[in-house]
Design an enzyme around this catalytic site. Structure first.
Site, PDB file in Angstrom:
ATOM      1  N   CYS A  32       0.841  -1.207   0.000  1.00 58.30           N
ATOM      2  CA  CYS A  32       0.000   0.000   0.000  1.00 58.30           C
ATOM      3  C   CYS A  32       0.876   1.256   0.000  1.00 58.30           C
ATOM      4  O   CYS A  32       1.571   1.533   0.979  1.00 58.30           O
ATOM      5  CB  CYS A  32      -0.913  -0.060   1.230  1.00 58.30           C
ATOM      6  SG  CYS A  32      -1.705   1.482   1.669  1.00 58.30           S
ATOM      7  N   CYS A  35       0.228   3.813   2.785  1.00 60.12           N
ATOM      8  CA  CYS A  35       0.681   3.243   4.069  1.00 60.12           C
ATOM      9  C   CYS A  35       2.177   3.495   4.257  1.00 60.12           C
ATOM     10  O   CYS A  35       2.625   3.861   5.343  1.00 60.12           O
ATOM     11  CB  CYS A  35       0.417   1.735   4.123  1.00 60.12           C
ATOM     12  SG  CYS A  35      -1.321   1.275   3.981  1.00 60.12           S
TER      13      CYS A  35
END
Length: 106
Positions: A32, A35
């Site tokens: 991600c 993230c």
């Protein structure tokens, strides 16, 4: 310091051990992009707020925890208080909102 959660048991133990302290959980994944962008900031907050417990849950490694916490997207931040009661949640790599939420709850 941010504690990496490896299992559902470890997650529950971390919540139980926190007592009356605020617990901030970062649900993320290695693949991600957002993230990865917010991870260093999340770690810096753990240094700044030493009276708050910071946990990281990789949704691929701990699917049971992510499912139980109803995490739908990453990153998702959840906030727990007093024996595991959830008191807040939001999704997205929003640094300002993350720190503001900690300040509201701490």
């Amino acid at each position: 310091m941010v504690k990496q959660i490896e299992s559902k048991t470890a997650f529950q133990e971390a919540l139980d051990a926190a007592g009356d302290k605020l617990v901030v959980v970062d649900f993320s994944a290695t693949w991600c992009g957002p993230c990865k962008m917010i991870k260093p900031f999340f770690h810096s907050l753990s240094e700044k707020y030493s009276n708050v417990i910071f946990l990281e849950v990789d949704v691929d490694d701990c699917q049971d925890v992510a499912s139980e916490c109803e995490v739908k997207c990453m990153p998702t931040f959840q906030f727990f208080f007093k024996k595991g009661q959830k008191v807040g949640e939001f999704s997205g790599a929003n640094k300002e909102k993350l720190e503001a939420t900690i300040n509201e709850l701490v």
